[in-house]
Design an enzyme around this catalytic site. Structure first.
Site, PDB file in Angstrom:
ATOM      1  N   TYR A  33      -6.698  -3.734  18.130  1.00  0.00           N
ATOM      2  CA  TYR A  33      -6.516  -3.193  16.779  1.00  0.00           C
ATOM      3  C   TYR A  33      -7.632  -2.208  16.445  1.00  0.00           C
ATOM      4  CZ  TYR A  33      -5.421  -3.427  11.749  1.00  0.00           C
ATOM      5  OH  TYR A  33      -5.077  -3.134  10.446  1.00  0.00           O
ATOM      6  N   ILE A  89       0.840  -1.203   0.000  1.00  0.00           N
ATOM      7  CA  ILE A  89       0.000   0.000   0.000  1.00  0.00           C
ATOM      8  C   ILE A  89       0.872   1.249   0.000  1.00  0.00           C
ATOM      9  CG2 ILE A  89      -1.669   1.348   1.333  1.00  0.00           C
ATOM     10  CD1 ILE A  89      -2.953  -1.286   2.225  1.00  0.00           C
ATOM     11  N   ILE A 135      -7.257  -5.552   1.394  1.00  0.00           N
ATOM     12  CA  ILE A 135      -6.422  -5.175   0.257  1.00  0.00           C
ATOM     13  C   ILE A 135      -5.406  -6.295   0.064  1.00  0.00           C
ATOM     14  CG2 ILE A 135      -4.841  -3.447  -0.689  1.00  0.00           C
ATOM     15  CD1 ILE A 135      -7.723  -2.404  -0.253  1.00  0.00           C
ATOM     16  N   THR A 167      -2.249  -7.902  -0.291  1.00  0.00           N
ATOM     17  CA  THR A 167      -0.826  -7.669  -0.027  1.00  0.00           C
ATOM     18  C   THR A 167      -0.273  -9.016   0.463  1.00  0.00           C
ATOM     19  OG1 THR A 167      -1.191  -7.144   2.303  1.00  0.00           O
ATOM     20  CG2 THR A 167      -1.306  -5.292   0.755  1.00  0.00           C
ATOM     21  N   LYS A 210      -7.123   1.757  15.624  1.00  0.00           N
ATOM     22  CA  LYS A 210      -7.553   2.378  14.382  1.00  0.00           C
ATOM     23  C   LYS A 210      -8.582   3.475  14.621  1.00  0.00           C
ATOM     24  CE  LYS A 210      -4.710   0.001  12.020  1.00  0.00           C
ATOM     25  NZ  LYS A 210      -3.523   0.660  11.447  1.00  0.00           N
TER      26      LYS A 210
END
Length: 280
Positions: A172, A16, A205, A207, A176
């Site tokens: 997490y 990213i 995404i 990756t 965030k």
């Protein structure tokens, strides 16, 4: 003697971060910083071979001293005009303590220190996560604490004490959520320098890290998530870069202190569609 260039600093040498840096990096010198120098070297080499002026750098974003060393090295080469933070650890990678130290405290440190040195008209972005959008709303008081507590006191907040964190996913999510609140508060400070800062909250995404997750013990959870989101698929890093390009360029000149959810609609499906917890 070399002419000094505009400097982009990228923290987090992954797909990213590289996609965004490639989109924005023409004619600029790019510092590619990561806690693993080998990661920074890999991304640096790929970008060099594509014609970019890149420098690898080792940084620990949970250390103010380390961040200041990165800033000093970058400033020796020119003015920092752009900051991209794509660093972090995931719930299946790290402990509660590590997630809070890196993803929450580390991001707050980066936003604070780069906000002091970003040049007039400069821009910044931090990569958050759809996870921050999955929790119920926090109280206005807790939101304010996450936004405004001095960085060195953040991890002492009652809401972030390890006994009040259920598991690594909860840590997490809190990290965030805090990222988004810090960006809002920092945008006010960055604005005093004529600079802007925003966050992006991606969904799944593709990756190397995401592939590990998809092929790991929680793989069915992720496959179900993108199968039942409106887009029906995960996203490539370049689709995050599409939004980052708007936010980091003059075309986004009226956008600061904002967060952009890029998740193919999976959060919409989580609240109002087939991904609702009670229907899974």
């Amino acid at each position: 003697m070399n002419t000094k260039k505009d400097i982009i600093v990228l923290t987090g040498a992954g797909q990213i971060g590289m996609a965004i840096a490639r989109r924005m990096g023409h004619g600029k010198k790019i510092f590619v910083a990561d806690w693993k120098l080998e990661n920074a070297n890999t991304i640096t080499q790929i970008m060099k071979e594509a014609g970019f002026d890149t420098v690898p750098f080792e940084v620990d974003i949970s250390s103010r001293t380390s961040i200041l060393g990165l800033i000093e090295a970058a400033q020796e080469e020119g003015e920092i005009s752009m900051f991209i933070n794509a660093a972090g650890v995931s719930p299946s990678q790290a402990s509660i303590e590590q997630i809070l130290k890196v993803d929450l405290y580390g991001t707050a440190l980066l936003l604070e220190e780069f906000g002091k040195v970003i040049r007039q008209g400069g821009t910044g972005i931090t990569i958050s996560s759809q996870s921050g959008h999955r929790m119920p709303a926090l109280s206005p008081e807790v939101d304010r604490q996450l936004a405004l507590t001095p960085t060195e006191e953040l991890l002492d907040l009652e809401v972030l004490k390890t006994e009040n964190i259920n598991d690594t996913l909860h840590a997490y999510q809190m990290a965030k959520r805090c990222n988004v609140k810090r960006v809002m508060a920092e945008a006010v400070k960055w604005g005093e320098r004529g600079a802007r800062v925003n966050s992006i909250s991606p969904g799944i995404i593709i990756t190397p890290l995401a592939l590990d997750e998809i092929n790991g013990p929680r793989g069915d959870f992720y496959k179900n998530m993108f199968a039942k989101c409106p887009a029906g698929r995960p996203g490539p890093a370049d689709e995050v870069a599409n939004v980052a390009e708007l936010l980091l360029s003059d075309r986004g000149a009226f956008i600061t202190g904002a967060d952009f959810l890029i998740d193919g609609g999976s959060t919409a499906s989580y609240f109002y569609g087939p991904l609702q917890p009670e229907t899974n």
